[in-house]
Motif scaffolding. Structure first.
Motif, PDB file in Angstrom:
ATOM      1  N   VAL A   1      46.617  -9.394  -4.917  1.00  0.00           N
ATOM      2  CA  VAL A   1      45.254  -8.843  -4.912  1.00  0.00           C
ATOM      3  C   VAL A   1      44.900  -8.381  -6.324  1.00  0.00           C
ATOM      4  O   VAL A   1      45.629  -7.603  -6.940  1.00  0.00           O
ATOM      5  N   ASN A   2      43.781  -8.885  -6.826  1.00  0.00           N
ATOM      6  CA  ASN A   2      43.352  -8.490  -8.162  1.00  0.00           C
ATOM      7  C   ASN A   2      41.833  -8.371  -8.204  1.00  0.00           C
ATOM      8  O   ASN A   2      41.153  -8.702  -7.236  1.00  0.00           O
ATOM      9  N   ILE A   3      41.321  -7.881  -9.340  1.00  0.00           N
ATOM     10  CA  ILE A   3      39.881  -7.639  -9.440  1.00  0.00           C
ATOM     11  C   ILE A   3      39.163  -8.795 -10.113  1.00  0.00           C
ATOM     12  O   ILE A   3      38.021  -8.674 -10.531  1.00  0.00           O
TER      13      ILE A   3
ATOM     14  N   GLU B   1      40.798 -12.247  -5.009  1.00  0.00           N
ATOM     15  CA  GLU B   1      39.865 -11.124  -5.045  1.00  0.00           C
ATOM     16  C   GLU B   1      39.621 -10.630  -3.630  1.00  0.00           C
ATOM     17  O   GLU B   1      39.619 -11.421  -2.684  1.00  0.00           O
ATOM     18  N   ALA B   2      39.373  -9.338  -3.505  1.00  0.00           N
ATOM     19  CA  ALA B   2      39.164  -8.766  -2.172  1.00  0.00           C
ATOM     20  C   ALA B   2      38.056  -9.503  -1.414  1.00  0.00           C
ATOM     21  O   ALA B   2      38.142  -9.691  -0.204  1.00  0.00           O
ATOM     22  N   ARG B   3      37.027  -9.936  -2.134  1.00  0.00           N
ATOM     23  CA  ARG B   3      35.913 -10.640  -1.493  1.00  0.00           C
ATOM     24  C   ARG B   3      36.384 -11.877  -0.733  1.00  0.00           C
ATOM     25  O   ARG B   3      35.811 -12.247   0.300  1.00  0.00           O
TER      26      ARG B   3
ATOM     27  N   PRO C   1      38.903 -12.329   3.388  1.00  0.00           N
ATOM     28  CA  PRO C   1      38.500 -12.723   4.744  1.00  0.00           C
ATOM     29  C   PRO C   1      38.286 -14.229   4.932  1.00  0.00           C
ATOM     30  O   PRO C   1      38.184 -14.698   6.053  1.00  0.00           O
ATOM     31  N   ASN C   2      38.218 -14.995   3.835  1.00  0.00           N
ATOM     32  CA  ASN C   2      38.061 -16.447   3.968  1.00  0.00           C
ATOM     33  C   ASN C   2      39.308 -17.120   4.513  1.00  0.00           C
ATOM     34  O   ASN C   2      39.222 -18.211   5.076  1.00  0.00           O
TER      35      ASN C   2
ATOM     36  N   VAL D   1      46.523   0.129  -2.179  1.00  0.00           N
ATOM     37  CA  VAL D   1      45.485  -0.906  -2.087  1.00  0.00           C
ATOM     38  C   VAL D   1      45.546  -1.589  -0.714  1.00  0.00           C
ATOM     39  O   VAL D   1      44.511  -1.843  -0.094  1.00  0.00           O
TER      40      VAL D   1
ATOM     41  N   VAL E   1      43.930   0.571   1.845  1.00  0.00           N
ATOM     42  CA  VAL E   1      42.468   0.538   1.710  1.00  0.00           C
ATOM     43  C   VAL E   1      41.915  -0.747   2.334  1.00  0.00           C
ATOM     44  O   VAL E   1      40.922  -0.721   3.064  1.00  0.00           O
ATOM     45  N   ILE E   2      42.566  -1.866   2.067  1.00  0.00           N
ATOM     46  CA  ILE E   2      42.095  -3.148   2.611  1.00  0.00           C
ATOM     47  C   ILE E   2      42.140  -3.131   4.143  1.00  0.00           C
ATOM     48  O   ILE E   2      41.163  -3.466   4.821  1.00  0.00           O
TER      49      ILE E   2
ATOM     50  N   TYR F   1      38.709  -3.059   6.444  1.00  0.00           N
ATOM     51  CA  TYR F   1      38.512  -4.156   7.392  1.00  0.00           C
ATOM     52  C   TYR F   1      38.020  -3.585   8.728  1.00  0.00           C
ATOM     53  O   TYR F   1      37.034  -4.037   9.290  1.00  0.00           O
TER      54      TYR F   1
END
Lengths: 334, 334
Positions: free
Chosen positions: B181-183, B214-216, B219-220, B232, B235-236, B240
């Motif tokens: 997971v990264n930004i 990426e966090a975005r 969900p894909n 992290v 948080v995810i 969710y």
């Protein structure tokens, strides 16, 4: 009161310059106290302007011949593309010829340019990027979301103060509730950064610190200023978008699955759209990069005219409410 | 093949002991190769058991007189409540009298007990808690989600390996794609921890490392093992749940807003429910705490019988596939 001058980067974002120029003009037409300085390739901007009616005293073109692309390394781009629309727009703020910049361009270049060109308010260690995010109640400010990784506890305390000033004066939330993102509601939970920041926040008198907020509770909207370091903030912001998008895709596929659901979909469509609109990040306009000598507003790369318009209008309130002066006062309180 | 013995903490969670005992019996009735050891207050368990028909060779009661409550400080609870259902269940694993523990009790006590009582596999630095999360495609493993804050880059590399073994052998994903997971998607992005872990992951030969996520995009569902440090991850996981819950509340309120939408709601209701079911965290059963000498599965505090049943069944595959042996081999590869 004097006009608020907003330098608009007309070349940044997926829909530049068309939607950007359109948004700037919509804002100028909506509020007579705005002067927009449209920064970018002159011919392209003129071609767009030809489509609109506006007060010429409210619109100026500032020519710039270069464009910073999203994929460029930010520091190099800011240092070498001195005739780019973003660099020129930021320099207008630095030189006192504009109060604010609105850009849909590269986030990285915007963050770097904000620090290097616009510069920080004395006392601000790290300028935070602070978007409003939707909740089940009112929107909340998520601070910080991308500017500063590996933050220190003291940075988080500044974010809390800066965010409180913004929510109180720009958004109009009285005595905004401040919480720090943590992995449990109890004080002793969390990593080293959060535990230390929690201690520092608890002894601040001039913010309304209410303790930890778990990620699960953020969408409920019970806090106004959500403090976290940039990595976590970025994860929250992006996951909001990602989970929302996938869930809506699933709802749509359910509605389209057979004749019966399609008829049902027709009956609920407009109401559903209206309700879910509240939960779209785009509607809150751009994210302000706070703590600078001026204001930089970063809008989505995919911004259309409406988001640009809202972002330009946001600058007026920011300027008129003298937010930067208030931030400076808040930070020097102790 | 010999039976898989699962110690079930019958006193943990909001619905104990009723739903817990029921879930254990459902699992035993579904799979004859399971022996459940029901740990807890004897009379209470007997009263629940009286309601069901089952093979007595598959069910044993292990009396325990104490109960660890959710709010108790974990380390003290584990150390002092030696006759609690959780401690006794974990000791069964330690002493080789059970292969696995399933508990809906305190997360903190479960994590502490896993390390202190069950113990780590040699070579495992920090045992990660690794729930499956729903995506638009297949579920993905989020590793780590709560056990270890302030992790080191080397810990993240172990999580990647442990997660790969789990996804390949328990869930059946061939050559699982591992991402951190990264930004941003670019290699140079991120905080110090992620940058260093990225470098280490890139040179591992025995995992299928595909880079940043990426966090975005989580969900894909384009990656199978999502590596992050526990803060992290927590948080995810929680966001969710939170975003999903608020969005569904909004959809429901839209459906109930007037006569027209209510009629529409009737037409789409069952299909919508069916579609959204895929996106509920609960359906994937409990989260395994991996890297221990045995298996500890933590289910939601609000677990009902079905989640307990699925969690008990999960233990069989874990045991039969010799996951711990495979984890140990993977970790000693380089």
């Amino acid at each position: 009161m004097a006009k608020t001058i907003v330098a608009v980067d007309c070349m940044g974002g997926d829909n530049a310059p068309g939607e950007i120029v359109k948004g700037a003009i919509l804002a100028a037409n909506k509020n007579k106290k705005i002067l927009v300085k449209l920064v970018g390739i002159e011919d392209a901007i003129k071609a767009e302007l030809a489509q609109y009616t506006y007060d010429e005293a409210q619109v100026e073109i500032v020519p710039a011949t270069e464009v910073i692309e999203t994929a460029e390394p930010p520091v190099i781009a800011i240092r070498t593309k001195t005739d780019s629309s973003l660099v020129k727009a930021m320099k207008l703020v630095k030189e006192g010829e504009a109060h604010a910049v609105v850009t849909a361009g590269s986030t990285g270049a915007t963050l770097v340019g904000g620090q290097l060109l616009v510069g920080r308010i004395p006392g601000v260690k790290r300028p935070p990027l602070a978007p409003l995010i939707p909740t089940n109640k009112k929107p909340a400010l998520l601070i910080d979301c991308g500017a500063n990784v590996d933050a220190k506890p003291q940075n988080l305390v500044q974010f809390a103060k800066i965010g409180s000033v913004y929510m109180e004066n720009v958004i109009g939330v009285k005595n905004p509730r401040v919480a720090i993102v943590n992995i449990g509601a109890e004080e002793e939970k969390g990593n080293a950064l959060v535990k230390e920041a929690y201690g520092l926040l608890s002894i601040e008198n001039d913010i309304n610190f209410v303790g930890n907020v778990e990620a699960r509770d953020i969408p409920n909207g019970d806090v106004d200023v959500i403090v976290c370091e940039a990595f976590v903030g970025n994860v929250i912001l992006k996951l909001y978008e990602g989970v929302g998008a996938v869930l809506l895709k699933k709802v749509k596929s359910a509605l389209m699955s057979n004749i019966k659901t399609k008829v049902g979909a027709l009956l609920i469509k407009s109401k559903l759209k209206e309700t879910l609109k509240d939960f779209q990040l785009e509607q809150y306009g751009g994210a302000p990069l706070l703590g600078l000598n001026g204001l930089v507003v970063k809008t989505h790369g995919s911004s259309k005219a409406n988001e640009i318009k809202n972002s330009v209008l946001q600058c007026v309130r920011f300027n008129e409410m003298e937010i930067n002066k208030k931030i400076q006062e808040k930070l020097s309180d102790n």
